[in-house]
Design a protein around this motif. Sequence first.
Motif, mmCIF file in Angstrom:
data_model
loop_
_atom_site.group_PDB
_atom_site.id
_atom_site.type_symbol
_atom_site.label_atom_id
_atom_site.label_comp_id
_atom_site.label_asym_id
_atom_site.label_seq_id
_atom_site.Cartn_x
_atom_site.Cartn_y
_atom_site.Cartn_z
ATOM 1 N N LEU A 156 0.933 -1.246 -0.037
ATOM 2 C CA LEU A 156 -0.049 -0.039 -0.017
ATOM 3 C C LEU A 156 0.856 1.420 -0.046
ATOM 4 O O LEU A 156 1.893 1.356 0.925
ATOM 5 C CB LEU A 156 -0.834 0.026 1.114
ATOM 6 C CG LEU A 156 -2.197 1.038 1.287
ATOM 7 C CD1 LEU A 156 -3.076 0.758 0.195
ATOM 8 C CD2 LEU A 156 -2.591 0.976 2.746
ATOM 9 N N VAL A 157 0.765 2.088 -0.976
ATOM 10 C CA VAL A 157 1.438 3.173 -1.196
ATOM 11 C C VAL A 157 0.645 4.631 -0.879
ATOM 12 O O VAL A 157 -0.671 4.447 -1.226
ATOM 13 C CB VAL A 157 2.227 3.302 -2.355
ATOM 14 C CG1 VAL A 157 3.334 2.173 -2.326
ATOM 15 C CG2 VAL A 157 1.423 3.493 -3.614
ATOM 16 N N ASN A 158 0.986 5.970 -0.970
ATOM 17 C CA ASN A 158 0.386 7.069 -0.666
ATOM 18 C C ASN A 158 -0.754 6.757 0.542
ATOM 19 O O ASN A 158 -1.857 7.082 0.445
ATOM 20 C CB ASN A 158 -0.112 7.402 -2.049
ATOM 21 C CG ASN A 158 0.876 7.822 -3.068
ATOM 22 O OD1 ASN A 158 2.039 8.539 -2.657
ATOM 23 N ND2 ASN A 158 0.608 7.331 -4.228
ATOM 24 N N HIS A 159 -0.197 6.033 1.562
ATOM 25 C CA HIS A 159 -1.122 5.889 2.727
ATOM 26 C C HIS A 159 -1.365 6.911 3.672
ATOM 27 O O HIS A 159 -2.101 7.031 4.519
ATOM 28 C CB HIS A 159 -0.829 4.673 3.248
ATOM 29 C CG HIS A 159 0.686 4.588 3.336
ATOM 30 N ND1 HIS A 159 1.506 5.469 4.238
ATOM 31 C CD2 HIS A 159 1.789 3.692 2.873
ATOM 32 C CE1 HIS A 159 2.696 5.190 4.165
ATOM 33 N NE2 HIS A 159 2.850 4.153 3.281
ATOM 34 N N GLY A 160 -0.547 8.049 3.727
ATOM 35 C CA GLY A 160 -0.500 8.942 4.670
ATOM 36 C C GLY A 160 0.337 9.021 5.759
ATOM 37 O O GLY A 160 0.420 9.766 6.545
#
Length: 319
Positions: free
Chosen positions: A39-43
């Motif tokens: 999971l990327v760009n997850h915060g």
Amino acid sequence: MGETAATLNLPIIDLSSLDRISTSNSIRQACVEYGFFYLVNHGVDQDFMKQAFEESAKFFSLPIQDKTKLNRKEYRGYTPLYAEKLDPTSLSKGDPKESYYIGSLADTTSASLNQWPSKDLLPNWKPTMESLFGKILSAGNKLLSVIALSLDLDEDYFDKINALSKPEAFLRLLRYSGELGYCGASPHSDYGMITLLMTNGVPGLQICKDKLKQPQVWEDVSHVEGAIIVNIGDMMERWTNCLYQSTLHRVMPAGKERYSVAFFMDPPSDCVVECFESCCSESSPPIFPPIRSGDYLNERLKLTYGSEKDLKSSIQTKS
């Protein structure tokens, strides 16, 4: 233990994508084929991840007498080396890792059960871990809405069934000793809905896509900088009638210390886990009977840890 494993290229899911249909389709494929994905760009930004690992390492480097003052109670606090055996059939004395559990911060009662190291010893530890908990919980909630879409359910489905009202979420800090000859974490599947995992880049995580096949085939999960590794838990497998895999995995020794942070997202203990309507039919009836989440998790945890009395005895012999 000495076999060479192939490296697996897991799917990468972008949580920030505006194309939720495409994202949900990708998640469905990943959960059916692997039960794992990145999971990327997850915060959770990389600088903060680094800070969290630094604070984790500071705790585990404390003298044993300081750590055991925070021995695990109500599944919160410190668990020493060898106290856990994830594979109950294993003949080993336990897994060569130590850990620290932090429970839900969502309500005062649950948050009050958490134990924290002294501010004198680790002044930044509690605020760092509370912030980390909140950031990963937010990512997990967003992810579950897309998982719902992937199952042909409304994106707020998990909210509707109260699975997210007061989630039994746990943050677990882990230090693997790197001791050669033993699994850092023996083969197991996770118990709950989903697990979100961050690592410090030291290798060791392996998965076995077909847990019924003999001999088992293990594949390495490589480190992707800044990504969170997500895997499906047994509860989600039950919910989906085994459409989504709760995949067998383990941690092999790397010959050096390995740190990770696992975030377990489970529904409230009174949430009933029964097959989603979109995952069963006349030709494919539910495999598992309905069960309360709390009853299911307690039985699984007893198999891993034994009773609280067994754990205290184990800790006392190692202190």
